[in-house]
Each structure stands twice: as structure tokens, then as C-alpha cells.
Design a protein around this motif. Sequence first.
Motif, PDB file in Angstrom:
ATOM      1  N   VAL A 383       0.866  -1.176   0.000  1.00  0.00           N
ATOM      2  CA  VAL A 383       0.000   0.000   0.000  1.00  0.00           C
ATOM      3  C   VAL A 383       0.903   1.226   0.000  1.00  0.00           C
ATOM      4  O   VAL A 383       1.782   1.365   0.861  1.00  0.00           O
ATOM      5  CB  VAL A 383      -0.926   0.034   1.228  1.00  0.00           C
ATOM      6  N   THR A 384       0.708   2.120  -0.961  1.00  0.00           N
ATOM      7  CA  THR A 384       1.553   3.302  -1.102  1.00  0.00           C
ATOM      8  C   THR A 384       0.675   4.544  -1.117  1.00  0.00           C
ATOM      9  O   THR A 384      -0.313   4.598  -1.843  1.00  0.00           O
ATOM     10  CB  THR A 384       2.381   3.233  -2.396  1.00  0.00           C
ATOM     11  N   TYR A 385       1.063   5.528  -0.307  1.00  0.00           N
ATOM     12  CA  TYR A 385       0.278   6.750  -0.146  1.00  0.00           C
ATOM     13  C   TYR A 385       1.011   7.940  -0.778  1.00  0.00           C
ATOM     14  O   TYR A 385       2.218   8.106  -0.576  1.00  0.00           O
ATOM     15  CB  TYR A 385       0.058   7.053   1.336  1.00  0.00           C
ATOM     16  N   LYS A 398       1.795  -8.168   6.652  1.00  0.00           N
ATOM     17  CA  LYS A 398       0.475  -8.516   7.170  1.00  0.00           C
ATOM     18  C   LYS A 398      -0.496  -7.337   7.113  1.00  0.00           C
ATOM     19  O   LYS A 398      -1.713  -7.535   7.256  1.00  0.00           O
ATOM     20  CB  LYS A 398       0.572  -9.030   8.596  1.00  0.00           C
ATOM     21  N   TYR A 399       0.020  -6.112   6.909  1.00  0.00           N
ATOM     22  CA  TYR A 399      -0.845  -4.934   6.896  1.00  0.00           C
ATOM     23  C   TYR A 399      -1.536  -4.713   5.556  1.00  0.00           C
ATOM     24  O   TYR A 399      -2.377  -3.826   5.439  1.00  0.00           O
ATOM     25  CB  TYR A 399      -0.035  -3.697   7.305  1.00  0.00           C
ATOM     26  N   TYR A 400      -1.183  -5.505   4.564  1.00  0.00           N
ATOM     27  CA  TYR A 400      -1.870  -5.397   3.280  1.00  0.00           C
ATOM     28  C   TYR A 400      -3.334  -5.803   3.468  1.00  0.00           C
ATOM     29  O   TYR A 400      -3.634  -6.761   4.177  1.00  0.00           O
ATOM     30  CB  TYR A 400      -1.195  -6.308   2.266  1.00  0.00           C
ATOM     31  N   PRO A 401      -4.286  -5.065   2.864  1.00  0.00           N
ATOM     32  CA  PRO A 401      -5.701  -5.411   3.038  1.00  0.00           C
ATOM     33  C   PRO A 401      -5.986  -6.868   2.701  1.00  0.00           C
ATOM     34  O   PRO A 401      -5.400  -7.445   1.784  1.00  0.00           O
ATOM     35  CB  PRO A 401      -6.415  -4.465   2.069  1.00  0.00           C
ATOM     36  N   ARG A 402      -6.930  -7.446   3.457  1.00  0.00           N
ATOM     37  CA  ARG A 402      -7.242  -8.870   3.309  1.00  0.00           C
ATOM     38  C   ARG A 402      -8.606  -9.127   2.684  1.00  0.00           C
ATOM     39  O   ARG A 402      -8.931 -10.272   2.357  1.00  0.00           O
ATOM     40  CB  ARG A 402      -7.163  -9.553   4.686  1.00  0.00           C
TER      41      ARG A 402
END
Length: 465
Positions: A383-385, A398-402
Motif C-alpha cells: 500500500v503506497t500513499y 500482514k498490513y496489506y488489506p485482506r
Amino acid sequence: PVPRRPVAALSAAGVAAAFGLTAAALSTTAHAAAAPAALAYHVGSAGSDMVEPWLTVTNTGSAPLDLSTVKIRYYFTIDSAPSYQFTCEWAQLGCGNITGTIGTLPAPTATADHYLEVGFTGGSLAPGASTGDLQLRMNAAGWAPVDQADDYSFNASQTSYGASNTITLAVGGTIVSGTAPGGNPPPTSPSSSPSTSSGSSGGGTPNGALFDDFSYTGPSDPNLAAHGWAIRTGAGGPGVQNSWAADTFSFPSDSSAQGGHVMDLTASTDGTTSGTKQAEIDTTQEKFFQGTYAARVYFNDAPTTGTNGDHVNETFYTITPDNSLYSEDDFEYLPNGGWGGPANSMYTTTWYSSDAMDRVTTDTTGSLQGWHTLVATVYGGTVTYYIDGKQVFSSTGKYYPREAMTIDFNEWFIDLPFTGARTWNEKVNWVYYANGVAQSPADVQNAVNGYYSAGTHFTDTVPNG
């Protein structure tokens, strides 16, 4: 919110002048006598799924150091994949000020056939000042395994900052520390690059898209619901409990907006729970997952009416219910701070569990009064903002959306610190989602311009489920 990893301290003077940061001293001996700058390195990951060089640069000269003249090269071998991807995971200076390019060495060796060249978009360091942590990452295409043991610049034993003889630091095209693999030039600019990504790759034609410029007559306009939006009026938090109201939304003309009108979120309070209204709108369908999320949002540093000082939260985010696959990606602007943090804080945060407060986040400080384009790419495990085209944070693991999410905007009060009537406004010009691709901020704006040129106020071709 707290940074993803412990933050190395800075020496304050030069960095504060260039980037508005405060810091303490960071010592290093990684430089030659009379060199204008010093490099320090330690390994972030010694594993087989990513390469993580963590770096700092210190001005060891007697004059300001122009960071645009500084180049760092980390040398490695391509293993099982034809290309690698660069990501700035976290930087004290802000990832938007860091560049990373992967290039091919003209004279490959057994331990180095490629390099990562790290640079800076600008700024300067005063004598004795440091950049602080540059927490960088490379991964092979498709997250193929990597073997760091045969990489020229890798040092598994260097688990705290120190000198490196195998990573080169150049100032103005001249190497001032480190030695390049035999027969290779100093770091100036890449000769070629199989990957020049600074964040998620995967651009292309989306498999469906959502665009809305919020051309509605009011919160009761039937087209709002027909287009998949719901204004929240129910109970619960965050902020002041049970304070969500439909009349917090309007859709006025606005000459400063692209297309000439906006969606306006109005949060108001008199300092009491009963006298507080908060604003939230969500998509009714939870169908947005891997792709590009974008919105043009107007933030305010002060209330439209009344006394300033509220810990108000102005947002654009994606979310799922707090279940076993809970996912959330946030842009949250706190003009007066909150949770003990500083004023003018933009938190970009990726969540794993809200119950456990398990998330990774960074705080980009500085006033965001006015219009800003926010882009988040969810693609390929990262995820890149981005804010106004500059990358400010990325997260992975693990923080990537599931699971698929909804798209949401809200404005709410963290607390009620004083009494007296005041009103806060957040405006949204447009929202855009491209399904299944990671588009650059420039590609996002081009797509949005195309909708305006065609007279398209709303479209949703994103597949359900």
C-alpha cells in the motif's frame, strides 16, 4: 499514531531548515578525513523475501550540504526475477523527498550486476546535521525469493549503524566514501533501469472504475443512494458518540473546484455531546480491493465559524467491518493535532486490527490548508500513499488489506476541549477508483480530466464481489 519502526534521531539545525523537522544529534564515523559527507548503514532484513538497506547521511563539512548533489549506490545481484521494485518504507525527511532508481552496472561482477541509486529531491543539511533514518526496501518482481548472501553491499552482521566500504556515497559526482565494484563509475545517474518504480508497480487499464464529482442537490437526492452512497445517521463512534447527522452534507457551487462544485462535510459543536454533529459518507458496497484510490480534498486549518482549537479529524479512507479479515487504509488530517501529536499532522495509516491497535503509520507534518490530491495504491502486497504526487508512506506484509473495502469520507471531533459554538468544513471535489491497477498520480489526474472533458459526473463499472 506512532511510526512503523523506532525513529533514529537527527541533528536539528539543517534538517529543520530544509524540511521543517526537529531532531537530536546522530553520531557517525563513516567518512574519510575532510570528506563533505558521511554514510552510515545497517541491515533492515537479512531474509529471503526483500532487501532492506537502512541508511543515514551526515554533513561532515563546514558548509551547508545540498542534498540534490548527493547520490548513494547499493550494489547487488539480480536473482530469480528480471526486475526489482524500490519502496521507501519510512524516512525522517519524508519519503516524498527520497528518490530510488534501480540500474544495470556497465561492468558486472560476480557479486554485483545491478545497483539501487538513492537521491534527494532537494533540501540542505547544515554542518553536523543528519538526514536521520532512510528505511528502504527492494523486492523482486512478484516477491520472488532473493539471495542477499552474494550481494556486494549486503552485510548481515551490521545490525546497528556504522561505516560501509561497499556502499558508495558521492557528492557532486565524486565518491567520498565506499568503493564501487571493480570497473564501475561513481553514482551520478543511472545508465539503464529495469525498474524505476518508487512505490507500487502495476499501471495499466483498469478492470472497471468509479468516478463521482458529487453533482447532487442535497443529502436527500435519490441519485446519491442510486449511485451507491449512504450518509451515516446511526450510532457509535469514532469521536463524539451517536452524533452522525444527514444535514451535515451539502453539494454547493465552488469556483475553486474542478468542475465548479463540491461535496461539503460540516461538523459542528457547542462543546457538548448533545450539541455536536459529525459527518460521514460511505459507499454501500464493499467491493473495492486491489487498485488505485484517489480524491481531491479541501482541508481547513481553522473553523469556518467560532473559536479555533478543536482536535478535529478530516479524512479520506477505506475500511471493512472489524472482523477477522478487517482492513483499513487512512488519510487523516488533524489541523490542531490530537492523541498527543503535533498540529498540522497528516497520518497515513494501514491497519491490521483496530481492536488491538495494530497498524503501521507515518505523520507528515505541515499545513495542508486548501486543495490536495490524495492517492493510495493497493497492489502487489504494498500500500503506497501519495499527497500531491509525492510518496509519503508505504506498508506491506500482514498490513496489506485482506478483503474488499468501502470508500469513505468523514469529519469528526476527537474530543470536546471547550464550550462555544463552532463549525468545521471539509470539501471533496471528486473521488476516483481504478480497479486492479496501481496508477501514478499523474495517470489518476489524466483519467479524471477525461471524465470532466466528456461531461461525465458519475460512472461505476467496478465489478461486484
